[in-house]
Motif scaffolding. Structure first.
Motif, PDB file in Angstrom:
ATOM      1  N   MET B 288       0.834  -1.211   0.000  1.00 43.79           N
ATOM      2  CA  MET B 288       0.000   0.000   0.000  1.00 43.79           C
ATOM      3  C   MET B 288       0.862   1.252   0.000  1.00 43.79           C
ATOM      4  N   ARG B 289       1.986   1.180   0.709  1.00 42.63           N
ATOM      5  CA  ARG B 289       2.905   2.334   0.696  1.00 42.63           C
ATOM      6  C   ARG B 289       3.451   2.529  -0.720  1.00 42.63           C
ATOM      7  N   CYS B 290       3.730   1.413  -1.429  1.00 42.14           N
ATOM      8  CA  CYS B 290       4.187   1.522  -2.822  1.00 42.14           C
ATOM      9  C   CYS B 290       3.151   2.223  -3.685  1.00 42.14           C
ATOM     10  N   GLY B 292       1.248   4.503  -2.795  1.00 48.46           N
ATOM     11  CA  GLY B 292       1.142   5.927  -2.480  1.00 48.46           C
ATOM     12  C   GLY B 292       0.485   6.228  -1.142  1.00 48.46           C
ATOM     13  N   PHE B 293       0.123   5.192  -0.401  1.00 46.12           N
ATOM     14  CA  PHE B 293      -0.438   5.436   0.932  1.00 46.12           C
ATOM     15  C   PHE B 293       0.680   5.930   1.853  1.00 46.12           C
ATOM     16  N   THR B 294       0.395   6.983   2.598  1.00 51.74           N
ATOM     17  CA  THR B 294       1.410   7.503   3.524  1.00 51.74           C
ATOM     18  C   THR B 294       1.419   6.670   4.799  1.00 51.74           C
ATOM     19  N   ARG B 295       2.479   6.866   5.598  1.00 57.73           N
ATOM     20  CA  ARG B 295       2.562   6.178   6.895  1.00 57.73           C
ATOM     21  C   ARG B 295       1.327   6.513   7.739  1.00 57.73           C
ATOM     22  N   ARG B 297      -1.640   7.448   6.836  1.00 64.07           N
ATOM     23  CA  ARG B 297      -2.889   6.856   6.355  1.00 64.07           C
ATOM     24  C   ARG B 297      -2.967   5.370   6.735  1.00 64.07           C
TER      25      ARG B 297
END
Lengths: 228, 381
Positions: B288-290, B292-295, B297
């Motif tokens: 999910m971080r890949c 574009g989800f931020t830490r 979020r």
């Protein structure tokens, strides 16, 4: 090269394991032209995936500079990098990494939840992406109801749904049978040729690499170019 | 996003259901304890508005006072009526632990004036005048005793006391309704006859004309009996009830401590679940971080899931308590007349659930958000 999408300049990457420092990439420079389909090959531990991660902005080099689509991403903060990733890159994994409780539609929709698009607009984008990968009729299926090849195609749809300029694929066919691998590679070729997506693909498989327009070999953190 | 949180919460149905049930059972227990504590507070609150004061022996409630004090207290300015009482205790003979009843021997005549917050069945006090063994019983107490012992108005019942060695036989003449739903009132002269030891009063109730005169009356009464053989302590009804409750030991503190233990238990159950969930989704969070989800979020998604599970537990546990402990519907056996869920106890239960959800989700959420994407992707489930 004037129309470079990504430029890697003098990048060195060291990892620390316990008290030891391991150099994975050393003063590596590379230019990736817009519309390129680049295959990165090399033995395990040569730094292929590390280079891919650096291009995706999910890892930072120890030194050197990386510019993608005119933006220098080295030194960007976590929030800015996340935002940049959500708009610029699409990531395809070896093990697909779909969310098992979400349908194919919902998996593809996931990156769009970070945008300000309306539900109807999101639907349009998702259906278009699923159509490109040939799975619009499977939108309501869960990952467990799909074959490996289909799962990877859903993952590709998820990667392209935000219309990124750079697609990064880490062994996208590594977990697939020959037929499914061929379908995925054909799809990647189509995305490159028809939709002008720049693709960087890490692979061990020479047959997969042969589908790219350019092959680079990495050995001990250094690049060795090979003709495609 | 809400759909993702909901679907994630139900990923492992069995685990989620078990966690919800654990939280629900714990919150139900906590609600029960809160009801008990709130019942005591409400009892004191209702007593706080009373114009009654109590005079008892300065040493302890277990020492008697002379009956002659009745007239002396009645002569104190601002006192409108005085009633001598003896606490009998009141247990059903042979079934001492089955029902609790506040059985009190009291002077009959001042009863109606003294206890204006009680509604006595018409004519019942007149009937008591003509019957030495006559008694009036709280309607709820009669309902309980009818269910368990077949008590009815007109029936003679035998009661025993944890304090006195004699048994008494009471003829139930009618009912009353008021704050104390376990009260049984009978004539003090009957108790004197049974005990054969007249002129002894356990405590006096005195009614004061106005609330502002209560401190003065307390002071005057105690001053009047200072340096006598039986010195007194006069206090408000609320203070009297507090001291009476404290005779039962520090149950409130015990209940409070058990409540805290219950909260700690829910927290551990929920935190354990969320820690397992975080471990299982390490790769997924990295993916999910890949995307574009931020830490932040990722942390919010995770904590929201924890809060959702906790609130579902609250819906079952606190909701169940609200349904069961309805005013007038639940009977706590006479020990706690105000034993029901109030808006404040309900809100406390829900806030505890919210807090548990936040705290249980926070540590694994922060750990998940702080883990590097590369490390997360490297991990193979």
């Amino acid at each position: 090269m004037s129309d470079a999408l990504a430029e890697v300049t003098g990048v060195t990457k060291d990892y620390k394991r316990d008290k030891q420092s391991i150099r994975v990439l050393e003063a590596l420079s590379l230019t990736i032209p817009r519309g390129d389909f680049l295959a990165l090959m090399g033995p395990s531990g040569s730094g292929k995936t590390t280079l891919l991660n650096l291009l995706a902005g999910i890892d930072q080099p120890t030194s050197g500079k990386i510019t993608v689509d005119g933006k220098t991403i080295t030194g960007l903060g976590e929030g800015a990098l996340a935002k940049w990733r959500s708009r610029t890159t699409g990531f395809i994994f070896q093990l697909y990494n779909l969310i098992p409780v979400l349908t194919a539609y919902e998996n593809v929709e996931l990156p769009l939840l970070l945008t300000s698009l309306s539900r109807a607009e999101r639907r349009q984008h998702v259906m278009q992406a699923l159509d490109i990968v040939g799975l619009s009729d499977r939108s309501k299926h869960f990952p467990r109801q799909l074959s490996g090849g289909q799962e990877q195609r859903v993952a590709i749809a998820r990667a392209i749904v935000v219309d990124p300029v750079l697609l990064l694929a880490d062994e996208p066919t590594g977990d697939l049978d020959a037929k499914s691998a061929d379908e995925v590679l054909t799809l990647l070729q189509r995305l490159n040729r028809e939709f002008r997506k720049t693709i960087v693909m890490v692979t061990h498989d020479p047959k997969a690499a042969a589908r790219a327009t350019r092959i680079l070999h990495l050995e001990k953190g250094q690049l060795v170019e090979t003709a495609a | 996003m809400l759909r993702l949180i909901w679907k994630n919460a139900w990923r492992s149905r069995r685990r989620t259901v078990l966690t919800i049930l654990s939280v629900a059972v714990s919150l139900f227990l906590l609600s029960t304890m809160l009801c008990y504590l709130s019942s005591g507070e409400q009892q004191l609150e209702s007593a706080g508005a009373s114009l009654r004061v109590v005079t008892r022996h300065q040493t302890s409630l277990t020492f008697f006072l002379p009956e002659a004090y009745t007239a002396k207290i009645a002569a104190v300015p601002h006192v409108t009526v005085v009633q001598g009482c003896v606490w009998w205790g009141g247990q059903i003979k042979g079934k001492e632990m089955s029902l609790f009843m506040s059985t009190i021997a009291a002077d009959l005549e001042p009863t109606e004036k003294m206890w204006d917050d009680y509604r006595f069945e018409p004519g019942v006090l007149d009937k008591m005048r003509g019957e030495l063994r006559g008694a009036v019983i709280a309607r709820r107490a009669l309902e309980r005793a009818r269910e368990q012992e077949g008590w009815e108005i007109g029936k003679t019942v035998t009661m025993t006391s944890p304090i006195f060695k004699h048994d008494i036989e009471l003829l139930l003449l009618g009912t009353c309704e008021g704050p104390d739903e376990s009260i049984v009132l009978f004539r003090r002269d009957y108790l004197e006859k049974v005990r054969g030891n007249p002129g002894q009063i356990g405590y006096f109730w005195a009614r004061v004309d106005k609330a502002e005169n209560i401190p003065g009356v307390c002071r005057d009464v105690d001053a009047m009996f200072a340096n006598s053989e039986s010195e007194t302590k006069t206090e408000t009804e609320k203070a009297f009830m507090q001291s009476f409750m404290s005779m039962m030991g520090n149950i409130e503190d015990l209940v409070r401590n058990i409540g805290l233990a219950v909260v700690a238990m829910i927290l551990m159950v929920a935190a354990n679940t969320m820690a397992m969930v975080a471990r299982e989704r390490t790769t997924e969070h990295a993916v999910m971080r890949c995307l574009g989800f931020t830490r932040g979020r990722i942390a919010v998604l995770f904590i929201s899931e924890s809060v959702l599970i906790s609130l579902l537990g609250a819906a079952v546990g606190v909701g169940g308590a609200v349904l069961l402990y309805r005013p007038g519907k639940f009977d706590a056996g006479g020990m706690a007349p105000f034993f029901h869920m109030t808006p404040s106890t309900t809100a406390t239960g829900l806030l505890v659930a919210l807090g548990v959800g936040l705290v249980a989700g926070a540590a694994p959420a922060i750990a998940a958000a702080r883990r590097s994407v590369v490390d997360g992707l490297r991990r193979v489930d």
